[in-house]
Each structure stands twice: as C-alpha cells, then as structure tokens.
Design an enzyme around this catalytic site. Structure first.
Site, PDB file in Angstrom:
ATOM      1  N   SER A 144       0.854  -1.186   0.000  1.00 22.49           N
ATOM      2  CA  SER A 144       0.000   0.000   0.000  1.00 22.49           C
ATOM      3  C   SER A 144       0.885   1.229   0.000  1.00 22.49           C
ATOM      4  O   SER A 144       2.044   1.170   0.444  1.00 22.49           O
ATOM      5  CB  SER A 144      -0.881   0.005   1.255  1.00 22.49           C
ATOM      6  OG  SER A 144      -1.475   1.273   1.467  1.00 22.49           O
ATOM      7  N   TYR A 157      -2.602  -1.177  10.434  1.00 24.89           N
ATOM      8  CA  TYR A 157      -2.494  -1.362   8.984  1.00 24.89           C
ATOM      9  C   TYR A 157      -1.173  -0.798   8.468  1.00 24.89           C
ATOM     10  O   TYR A 157      -0.451  -1.460   7.720  1.00 24.89           O
ATOM     11  CB  TYR A 157      -3.676  -0.667   8.303  1.00 24.89           C
ATOM     12  CG  TYR A 157      -3.700  -0.787   6.802  1.00 24.89           C
ATOM     13  CD1 TYR A 157      -4.140  -1.957   6.186  1.00 24.89           C
ATOM     14  CD2 TYR A 157      -3.307   0.279   5.983  1.00 24.89           C
ATOM     15  CE1 TYR A 157      -4.189  -2.066   4.807  1.00 24.89           C
ATOM     16  CE2 TYR A 157      -3.350   0.177   4.607  1.00 24.89           C
ATOM     17  CZ  TYR A 157      -3.781  -1.001   4.021  1.00 24.89           C
ATOM     18  OH  TYR A 157      -3.814  -1.107   2.659  1.00 24.89           O
TER      19      TYR A 157
END
Length: 256
Positions: A144, A157
């Site tokens: 990401s 995350y």
C-alpha cells in the site's frame, strides 16, 4: 500476448477487487489460476466461468490466510492442483479503523496476521517448494502507499505494510541465489470494496482527489497491469522494489 503460457499463479484474496483483477489479467495472458478466499461463493463461480472462458485451467481453494496452518496448506494444495506453482501473489489484506488509543488486541492481531504473518509464512512455504524442486519463482506482495505515508486511525495497517516493505527488501537479497524474485505493489486510492465508505462520501472523496495529481481514483485494472509486468520475464532483473500505483499520490500528500 501469452507471457504466462504453461505457468500457474496463486492469487490470495481473489474473490473480488484487486485480487480478482490480477487473476483475470494473468489468465488473459496464458496463466492457469488458483483462486482463494475465505469461502467459495457466487463471486468465485463468476471468476471461474470467465477464466475457463479464456481456455485456462482454474481452481478455487478456500483458506483463511491469517491462520498459519491454513496458509501453509493453501500453498501445498495449490502445487498439487496442477502439479506446479510459478507465481505467488499475496493480495489478501484488511484494515481496521480506530483511534490509536482505542485499538483492541483482537483488531491488531487480525490485521497483522492477515497482512504480514500470513504473507510471511505463505512465502516461506512457496520458497521451500521452489527450493526442493530447484525451480525459479516469482512473488508479488500487495502492499500500500501506506508502507510509505501516514494514515491516521489505521496504525496497525500502516505497521503491517511498513513491515512488508522491509520484508520484501530483505528477502530479495536472501532469495536471489535461489532465482526467486520478490516485489511489492503499492496501490493508492483505488475503487475497490475496501474503499466503499470513501466512494460513497462525496466530501471525503473530493479531499482525496485533491491529493492525487491525476485527479481520479485508480482502477483495479491499473494495479493488475503492474502485477502482470512484475510476474513476467520482462521484469527478470527487478527484485526488492515497491511499485507505486497511485496517480502520483505518495509524494503529493497532505493529510486532510
């Protein structure tokens, strides 16, 4: 183009979104596909029909990659389905939104187990297979932009994706003598089910688009195209890198 003729790819978390797009793109270019998700449902049925329609072989294997035993079995079973495995795409992932001081241990564990631990041991199983058969291999992790930039209220995350960045670089060095390549693909703001809340909030969406030089959300096909390149022999000299698919977001970012 048949860059993946006679090759088999396992794509974790491929029932929908980016994972499904990656499976379809590799199948279009000749690969046989192992699909994966927590459970086989109409989404898997639809993908199987599409991939078989391309003349490729395809199988759906149920597994929860946050559980080490299941991810190890998934890789072993994927090898058995068509007799070999050439490409591992670690796409499965999730996020949990919470203020840092409200994050529960349960939420932390499921994020880290899915995004990092499952990837770690899935790669390990794949490497053991490649090593035992003296076969080359290609690994692509779905990271990401948040392996690089902050994302307040998503601390676990970000931690998982930051760790994935270092894992990729470390393994690139360790696995190169085995002729195994590994790279990360880092999507930015992409129109997927995981971003459904953002897509339905026009005010928040506009703030995000202001931070993207290309002024649009990414498409799952944009990500799948980069994955296909990295999985192919055209990227034979590429390992240990992160490829951002973000419309320019990463280095043009201001938290709103």
């Amino acid at each position: 183009m048949n860059r993946f003729q006679n090759k088999t790819a396992l794509v974790t978390g491929s029932s929908q979104g980016i994972g499904a797009a990656c499976a379809l793109r590799l199948a279009k270019e000749g690969a046989n596909i192992i699909l994966n998700g927590h459970q086989f449902d109409e989404r898997g049925e639809k993908l199987i029909a599409e991939i078989e329609g391309m003349g490729r072989k395809v199988k759906f294997l149920e597994a929860d990659v946050s559980k080490t035993k299941e991810v190890l079995k998934l890789v072993d079973d994927a090898v058995d389905v068509f007799g070999s495995l050439d490409i591992l795409i670690n796409n499965a992932g999730l996020e949990k939104k919470a203020d840092f001081w409200k994050v529960t241990e349960e939420d932390y564990d499921i994020v880290m187990d899915t995004n990092l631990k499952g990837v770690f041991f899935g790669i390990q199983a794949f490497v053991k297979y490649c090593k035992s058969k003296k076969r080359p291999g290609t690994i692509i992790n779905m990271s990401s932009v948040h392996e690089e930039i902050v994302f307040p209220h998503f601390a676990a995350y970000c931690a998982s994706k930051g760790a994935l960045k270092m894992l990729c670089r470390n393994l690139a060095t360790e696995l190169a003598p085995l002729n195994i390549r590994i790279n990360n693909v880092a999507p930015g703001a992409v129109s997927t089910p995981i971003n459904q809340d953002l897509l339905s909030n026009k005010k928040q969406l506009e703030k995000v688009l202001q931070n993207i030089p290309m002024k649009r959300m990414g498409k799952v096909e944009d990500v799948a195209a980069v994955v296909a390149f990295l999985a192919s022999d055209e990227a034979a000299y590429v390992t240990g890198s992160t490829y951002f698919v973000d419309g320019g977001l990463t280095y043009h970012y201001e938290e709103q």
